[in-house]
Design a protein around this motif. Structure first.
Motif: not given
Length: 266
Positions: A5-33
């Motif tokens: 919550a309240g955190k911002v995550a910067f993720i490369t390779g976020a369009g698909n695969g593990m990168g997209r999964s990382h973005a969604v998982r962190l967002a589920e826990e409150g992160a902006d991406v």
């Protein structure tokens, strides 16, 4: 849940695969991406943004090749301008070509692997770390079990994924006084397009003309201690969440392996 919550995550390779999964998982826990990928992945990035926004979080997408430092700096600037300073940096973008024995690898493939998988991580760190929040944060470098265990026919990939471990250790020492942690995540075979693509499946089953996912299951499962052929991307993202969150606040310079026992297989 609110571990990010309240955190911002910067993720490369976020369009698909593990990168997209990382973005969604962190967002589920409150992160902006801030989701970054190649210009050619624009449609994929839009889908990642939709999934993050659907979870009630903010998302900024940026098109950048990790081999281009200026483009990465522009992506960081765009994300920070809208979402604020970064708390988490995930160097996830990578390529995996499997051309054969080391002496047969041509210069183009060798340099592409090193430029994306190693220099791309360096570029990501140098672009994003200065934008991290005062008071610390977490950098997670996504390597591979190829950074631990030899992989025949992938000297270029193994070299790049091993080298980022040394980079992470140095960064951990340099950034520790700022309470910025740097750790490495080593996934094994993951059920994404990097593993389950026609070229790789043909390499795994050279006895078949057009092998399917089902055809490569026994080959991949035989590599593991646990009787599964591959991991779900979410399994890796759960480990990444731990490294990104304050639950691992005193872990730095370490390596976390998620591989169904691949590196332990006798």
């Amino acid at each position: 849940m609110s571990r990010m919550a309240g955190k911002v995550a910067f993720i490369t390779g976020a369009g698909n695969g593990m990168g997209r999964s990382h973005a969604v998982r962190l967002a589920e826990e409150g992160a902006d991406v801030v989701a970054v990928d190649l210009p050619s992945a624009a449609a994929d990035l839009d889908e990642t943004r939709r999934l993050v926004v659907e979870l009630g979080r903010r998302a900024v997408v940026a098109h950048a090749d990790v081999r281009d430092p200026a483009a990465l700096r522009a992506a960081v600037d765009a994300g920070v301008a809208e979402l604020g300073p970064l708390d988490v940096v995930v160097a996830n973008a990578g390529v995996c070509d499997n051309p054969g024995p080391a002496w047969t690898i041509d210069d183009e493939i060798w340099h592409r692997s090193l430029d994306v998988n190693l220099t791309g991580v360096w570029n990501t760190a140098t672009a994003a770390v200065p934008a991290m929040r005062d008071g610390g944060g977490s950098v997670v470098i996504v390597s591979s079990t190829a950074g631990i265990k030899a992989v025949a026919g992938a000297a270029h990939y193994s070299a790049s994924k091993t080298a980022v471990v040394g980079l992470a250790r140095t960064l951990a020492n340099e950034l520790g006084p700022e309470f910025i942690r740097v750790n490495v995540l080593h996934p094994g075979a993951v059920g994404t397009r990097m593993t389950l693509n026609p070229e790789t499946m043909a390499r795994l089953r050279p006895d078949l003309e057009n092998p399917s996912r089902d055809d490569v299951v026994p080959v991949l499962a035989a590599n593991h201690v646990l009787p599964v052929p591959w991991l779900d991307a979410r399994d890796v993202s759960n480990a990444l969440l731990f490294l990104a969150s304050d639950e691992s606040r005193y872990m730095t310079g370490t390596q976390l392996v998620v591989d169904a026992g691949l590196t332990q297989k006798v």
